[in-house]
Motif scaffolding. Sequence first.
Motif, mmCIF file in Angstrom:
data_model
loop_
_atom_site.group_PDB
_atom_site.id
_atom_site.type_symbol
_atom_site.label_atom_id
_atom_site.label_comp_id
_atom_site.label_asym_id
_atom_site.label_seq_id
_atom_site.Cartn_x
_atom_site.Cartn_y
_atom_site.Cartn_z
ATOM 1 N N SER A 1 0.841 -1.195 0.000
ATOM 2 C CA SER A 1 0.000 0.000 0.000
ATOM 3 C C SER A 1 0.874 1.241 0.000
ATOM 4 O O SER A 1 1.953 1.253 0.606
ATOM 5 N N GLU A 2 0.410 2.273 -0.690
ATOM 6 C CA GLU A 2 1.147 3.538 -0.753
ATOM 7 C C GLU A 2 0.447 4.616 0.060
ATOM 8 O O GLU A 2 -0.788 4.655 0.130
ATOM 9 N N TYR A 3 1.265 5.507 0.646
ATOM 10 C CA TYR A 3 0.769 6.610 1.454
ATOM 11 C C TYR A 3 1.634 7.854 1.224
ATOM 12 O O TYR A 3 2.751 7.769 0.730
ATOM 13 N N SER A 4 1.091 9.002 1.618
ATOM 14 C CA SER A 4 1.841 10.272 1.684
ATOM 15 C C SER A 4 2.540 10.637 0.373
ATOM 16 O O SER A 4 3.767 10.766 0.325
ATOM 17 N N PRO A 5 1.802 10.847 -0.721
ATOM 18 C CA PRO A 5 2.446 11.247 -1.978
ATOM 19 C C PRO A 5 2.969 12.676 -1.933
ATOM 20 O O PRO A 5 2.308 13.577 -1.410
ATOM 21 N N VAL A 6 4.181 12.878 -2.460
ATOM 22 C CA VAL A 6 4.816 14.198 -2.516
ATOM 23 C C VAL A 6 5.572 14.308 -3.834
ATOM 24 O O VAL A 6 6.293 13.382 -4.211
ATOM 25 N N LYS A 7 5.442 15.426 -4.528
ATOM 26 C CA LYS A 7 6.172 15.639 -5.773
ATOM 27 C C LYS A 7 7.674 15.764 -5.493
ATOM 28 O O LYS A 7 8.087 16.469 -4.583
ATOM 29 N N ILE A 8 8.479 15.060 -6.288
ATOM 30 C CA ILE A 8 9.928 15.157 -6.176
ATOM 31 C C ILE A 8 10.402 16.351 -7.006
ATOM 32 O O ILE A 8 10.135 16.411 -8.207
ATOM 33 N N PRO A 9 11.071 17.327 -6.421
ATOM 34 C CA PRO A 9 11.496 18.505 -7.185
ATOM 35 C C PRO A 9 12.463 18.144 -8.305
ATOM 36 O O PRO A 9 13.367 17.316 -8.119
ATOM 37 N N GLY A 10 12.227 18.745 -9.465
ATOM 38 C CA GLY A 10 13.116 18.524 -10.599
ATOM 39 C C GLY A 10 12.891 17.229 -11.340
ATOM 40 O O GLY A 10 13.613 16.930 -12.299
ATOM 41 N N LYS A 11 11.893 16.445 -10.949
ATOM 42 C CA LYS A 11 11.613 15.175 -11.607
ATOM 43 C C LYS A 11 10.118 15.041 -11.882
ATOM 44 O O LYS A 11 9.287 15.575 -11.147
ATOM 45 N N GLU A 12 9.786 14.301 -12.935
ATOM 46 C CA GLU A 12 8.393 14.001 -13.226
ATOM 47 C C GLU A 12 8.016 12.720 -12.485
ATOM 48 O O GLU A 12 7.711 11.685 -13.078
ATOM 49 N N ALA A 13 8.064 12.824 -11.178
ATOM 50 C CA ALA A 13 7.823 11.664 -10.330
ATOM 51 C C ALA A 13 7.313 12.114 -8.973
ATOM 52 O O ALA A 13 7.500 13.263 -8.560
ATOM 53 N N VAL A 14 6.683 11.186 -8.284
ATOM 54 C CA VAL A 14 6.150 11.406 -6.952
ATOM 55 C C VAL A 14 6.777 10.392 -6.013
ATOM 56 O O VAL A 14 6.922 9.214 -6.358
ATOM 57 N N SER A 15 7.170 10.838 -4.835
ATOM 58 C CA SER A 15 7.653 9.906 -3.816
ATOM 59 C C SER A 15 6.492 9.528 -2.904
ATOM 60 O O SER A 15 5.592 10.332 -2.641
ATOM 61 N N SER A 16 6.523 8.286 -2.418
ATOM 62 C CA SER A 16 5.450 7.796 -1.579
ATOM 63 C C SER A 16 5.983 6.700 -0.663
ATOM 64 O O SER A 16 6.906 5.966 -1.023
ATOM 65 N N ILE A 17 5.383 6.596 0.518
ATOM 66 C CA ILE A 17 5.725 5.521 1.440
ATOM 67 C C ILE A 17 4.985 4.265 1.007
ATOM 68 O O ILE A 17 3.772 4.303 0.796
ATOM 69 N N ARG A 18 5.711 3.158 0.878
ATOM 70 C CA ARG A 18 5.064 1.883 0.565
ATOM 71 C C ARG A 18 5.181 0.952 1.763
ATOM 72 O O ARG A 18 6.275 0.678 2.238
ATOM 73 N N LEU A 19 4.041 0.498 2.227
ATOM 74 C CA LEU A 19 3.979 -0.459 3.323
ATOM 75 C C LEU A 19 3.572 -1.808 2.747
ATOM 76 O O LEU A 19 2.425 -2.003 2.333
ATOM 77 N N ASP A 20 4.513 -2.752 2.691
ATOM 78 C CA ASP A 20 4.243 -4.081 2.144
ATOM 79 C C ASP A 20 3.502 -4.943 3.155
ATOM 80 O O ASP A 20 3.545 -4.700 4.368
ATOM 81 N N THR A 21 2.834 -5.973 2.656
ATOM 82 C CA THR A 21 2.121 -6.893 3.541
ATOM 83 C C THR A 21 3.080 -7.653 4.451
ATOM 84 O O THR A 21 2.667 -8.214 5.463
ATOM 85 N N THR A 22 4.361 -7.670 4.112
ATOM 86 C CA THR A 22 5.368 -8.306 4.957
ATOM 87 C C THR A 22 5.760 -7.431 6.145
ATOM 88 O O THR A 22 6.495 -7.865 7.028
ATOM 89 N N GLY A 23 5.287 -6.177 6.164
ATOM 90 C CA GLY A 23 5.648 -5.229 7.207
ATOM 91 C C GLY A 23 6.784 -4.303 6.817
ATOM 92 O O GLY A 23 7.088 -3.352 7.539
ATOM 93 N N LEU A 24 7.423 -4.545 5.669
ATOM 94 C CA LEU A 24 8.497 -3.679 5.205
ATOM 95 C C LEU A 24 7.930 -2.333 4.788
ATOM 96 O O LEU A 24 6.954 -2.251 4.035
#
Length: 294
Positions: free
Chosen positions: A101-124
């Motif tokens: 699952s992904e949470y907390s999307p934020v635009k990465i400056p200078g890139k056409e991309a978004v950073s996000s926290i990924r919480l895997d079902t394994t707990g990682l």
Amino acid sequence: MFFHNTMRPFTLCCTFILGISPVCGQMESEVYLSDFESRHGVFEVSAPINISRNPGYDNQPYFLGDDDLLYARTRNGQTDIARYSLSDQKTVWLSDTPGGSEYSPVKIPGKEAVSSIRLDTTGLQRLYSYPLEGGPPELLNADLKIGYHIWYSPELLVCTVLTEDRMDLVVVNLRDKSQYTFQQGAGRSLHRIPDSEHISYTAVEKGKVVVKSMHPISGATEVIAVLPEGVQDMYWLDASHLICGQGNELISFNTRDKGPWKSFYALENPKSKITRLAYNGPSGVLAMVIETQD
């Protein structure tokens, strides 16, 4: 303006993983949008419109430019990043990660991309980059269990990191892999202060949640405000006005006159609760996360 509703003038038992993912509880959260104007200390807010309309956890709004709103949206028992267009009122998916699952999307400056926290079902729990035009995600940091984050520059990341039984505020340089802990016991509200080289963060000090400024390079810091009781989240309207939700009300604080927090808007349902906020000045739109009791 995005909406055409009549605007109203005013004067000034749930468990979480890192405060992100609800694993049990009875609160449903939805994302609402309102037209919002600020004129000489008078705020005007239109009746909020529910743009998520989705059972489960719909939360953590973030404006991507003037027309798109990103937020974490429940789908098939997990949470992915949704992208909502204000102009055509349509939603598309930015992420689709089976087993995570992904949470907390934020635009990465200078890139056409978004950073996000990924919480895997394994707990990682790790921070990833997701291209805006699609494609596989890229792991940004493999060492830290990041809960919330904000970009200071393309290389410098300010984040809260789970350490033992608390969250610490950590500054990470992705270019040289260096990192240092700025403060222990940090909260979940991180923002860039408008018209400033500083960011703001929250921390618990002497039993109160305080808003503090910090310069990630020099380390300079100062207390800006004390949040009202029960409040964890806030947002900057401009360089001198903070807003937050307290119960079913929106309240504001002027950092220049240091007066009391003032209520300027109330939802009709007294049992509703306003939590996270995001504001886009050019489009004049306020995003609100509203929780309601089942």
